[in-house]
Enzyme design. Structure first.
Site, PDB file in Angstrom:
ATOM      1  N   HIS A 172      11.849  -1.076 -20.602  1.00 48.61           N
ATOM      2  CA  HIS A 172      11.801  -0.561 -19.591  1.00 48.61           C
ATOM      3  C   HIS A 172      10.388  -0.332 -18.882  1.00 48.61           C
ATOM      4  CE1 HIS A 172      11.613   2.789 -16.640  1.00 48.61           C
ATOM      5  NE2 HIS A 172      12.211   1.969 -15.858  1.00 48.61           N
ATOM      6  N   ASN A 174       8.099   0.481 -15.134  1.00 46.51           N
ATOM      7  CA  ASN A 174       7.829   0.616 -13.716  1.00 46.51           C
ATOM      8  C   ASN A 174       6.659   0.921 -13.146  1.00 46.51           C
ATOM      9  OD1 ASN A 174       8.851   3.689 -11.870  1.00 46.51           O
ATOM     10  ND2 ASN A 174       8.708   1.602 -10.825  1.00 46.51           N
ATOM     11  N   ALA A 325      19.917   1.486   1.434  1.00 47.81           N
ATOM     12  CA  ALA A 325      19.189   0.863   0.110  1.00 47.81           C
ATOM     13  C   ALA A 325      20.091  -0.339  -0.636  1.00 47.81           C
ATOM     14  CB  ALA A 325      19.087   2.082  -1.048  1.00 47.81           C
TER      15      ALA A 325
HETATM   16  C1  NAG Z   1      13.790  -2.516  -6.722  1.00 42.47           C
HETATM   17  O1  NAG Z   1      14.662  -2.940  -5.235  1.00 42.47           O
HETATM   18  C2  NAG Z   1      15.175  -1.697  -4.706  1.00 42.47           C
HETATM   19  C3  NAG Z   1      15.882  -2.286  -3.361  1.00 42.47           C
HETATM   20  O2  NAG Z   1      16.511  -3.226  -3.418  1.00 42.47           O
HETATM   21  C4  NAG Z   1      14.224  -0.468  -4.459  1.00 42.47           C
HETATM   22  O3  NAG Z   1      15.030   0.336  -3.788  1.00 42.47           O
HETATM   23  C5  NAG Z   1      13.565  -0.183  -5.617  1.00 42.47           C
HETATM   24  O4  NAG Z   1      12.917   0.944  -5.191  1.00 42.47           O
HETATM   25  C6  NAG Z   1      12.824  -1.499  -6.203  1.00 42.47           C
HETATM   26  N1  NAG Z   1      12.245  -0.855  -7.367  1.00 42.47           N
HETATM   27  C7  NAG Z   1      10.892  -0.971  -7.424  1.00 42.47           C
HETATM   28  C8  NAG Z   1      10.170  -0.083  -8.373  1.00 42.47           C
HETATM   29  O5  NAG Z   1      10.218  -1.672  -6.752  1.00 42.47           O
END
Ligand code: NAG
Ligand code: NAG
Length: 367
Positions: A172, A174, A325
């Site tokens: 994972h 981010n 969301a």
């Molecule tokens: C992935 O997509 C969702 C919305 O569809 C968003 O809320 C989320 O923050 C996104 N994740 C990232 C880290 O961009």
């Protein structure tokens, strides 16, 4: 699957992305200047912010971060595609826009031969934060006014890979950039991390993974790896089980020193370390034979993954409570299949037990 096939599969997504052949100059790790070219022609879809607009502001952090995440998404998906053997299986690319501002590119591969579920999500979002979200940030130490809505901008990439073979770990990562505007002041910070969740312990693999992350950290500040390694162990704690979700990695949030360019360069190194940290482990283990029992253990561990994400994960919770969301994108981090069994406890001396011991007592992988 080859890269050519990938381009063919993905080209219908956006024909106009090939119209632009210019290059952006962003900051590299060594040089404040122009040597890092990002070629938008390889992106999986059009950027969320129109290219014209990005080109007008090449040195703004918003632009640089959007290009970084688009590039990281393209690179990682290409690396995964190259390993997926099921010929008709490929990533589904979904570009979406949000009425309130911004959008994202969600990229999913489901039911592959190597990857049971793989998601690589990018989003670039702007709008206004409700007072409740501002209050959450104040609670984390941000100097923001109380009871007001504030304009914000967020750009991030997030990805979770659940492989089929239980000898291949889940990864994972981010990386995100945030800006909140308070009058004429802009507060900014970066956050992110990369972590590994194996089902069976291969010490060499874990050491390889941590070494790649440490190398990315050490290039910027020698205090980063020890600090962010511990932060990761603390964060991915399934408290009610007394276990960590996996063998960790790095995790950080609210990073806003020494300056935006330096933190961006660090985040860039981190994002570039994902492929070398993880892909070799897939290459090494994806064709290992495995038994039904090993697959069952993987499914039980996946249950723990779900417990963590739904109960503790900040990003998931933030997403679920954000009005409007996109639920599918938020829950894409969940595995396709998982399993819960009443009172399952591995027997002493088994490899399953060996893993549990590691998860109950995080250790240092690089001495
Ligand atoms: C992935 O997509 C969702 C919305 O569809 C968003 O809320 C989320 O923050 C996104 N994740 C990232 C880290 O961009
Ligand atoms: C490294 O980071 C620490 C904070 O973690 C900071 O105090 C220190 O000045 C930084 N060192 C360099 C060389 O940037």
């Amino acid at each position: 699957m080859s890269c050519d096939v990938l381009v063919l599969l993905l080209s219908p997504v956006s024909a106009c992305m090939y119209l632009w052949t210019g290059k952006f100059a962003t900051k590299s790790e060594q040089l404040v200047g122009e040597d890092l070219d990002m070629d938008s022609s390889k992106f999986l879809a059009e950027t969320i912010t129109p290219l014209e607009e990005l080109r007008e502001k090449p040195s703004e952090m918003r632009t640089k971060m959007e290009l970084l995440i688009m590039e990281a998404q393209a690179d990682f998906v290409q690396a995964l595609e190259a390993l997926e053997t099921k010929s008709e299986q490929h990533f589904h690319v979904d570009r979406w826009l949000r009425p309130e501002g911004g959008g994202g590119v969600t990229c999913i591969c489901q039911d592959g031969e190597v990857f049971e579920k793989a998601g690589v999500n990018v989003s670039v979002v702007n709008g206004v934060l409700p007072p409740s979200a501002v209050a959450q940030m104040r609670a984390r130490g941000k100097q923001l006014p109380e009871g007001r809505t504030l304009p914000f901008f967020a750009a991030g990439i997030s990805s979770v890979i659940h492989p089929v073979n239980p000898h291949v770990p889940t990864v994972h990562f981010n990386y995100r950039y945030f800006e909140v505007q308070d009058g004429d002041q802009v507060q900014w910070w970066f956050g992110g991390g990369t972590d590994l969740t194996p089902y069976y312990l291969y010490v060499d693999d874990v050491v390889h993974f941590h070494s790649a992350l440490k190398a990315a950290c050490d290039r910027h500040n020698l205090t980063y790896y020890p600090k962010f390694k511990k932060w990761c162990d603390d964060y991915f704690h399934v408290v009610h089980r007394g276990e960590r979700r996996g063998v960790g990695g790095i995790f950080f949030d609210d990073l806003d020193t020494p300056d935006p360019e330096s933190v961006f360069a660090f985040v860039h190194s981190c994002s570039q370390s994902v492929i070398p940290s993880y892909i070799p482990l897939v290459e090494k283990r994806a064709s290992m034979p495995y038994s039904g029992e090993e697959r069952l253990w993987q499914q039980l561990r996946r249950g723990r993954y779900v417990e963590f994400n739904l109960i503790y994960d900040r990003g998931t919770k933030f997403g679920l409570y954000t009005p409007g969301a996109r639920i599918e994108s938020i829950l894409m981090s969940l595995p396709l299949t998982a399993r819960w069994e009443y009172m399952h406890e591995p027997t002493e001396g088994t490899r399953e037990q060996e893993l549990l011991e590691i998860l109950r007592e995080p250790r240092d992988w690089i001495l």
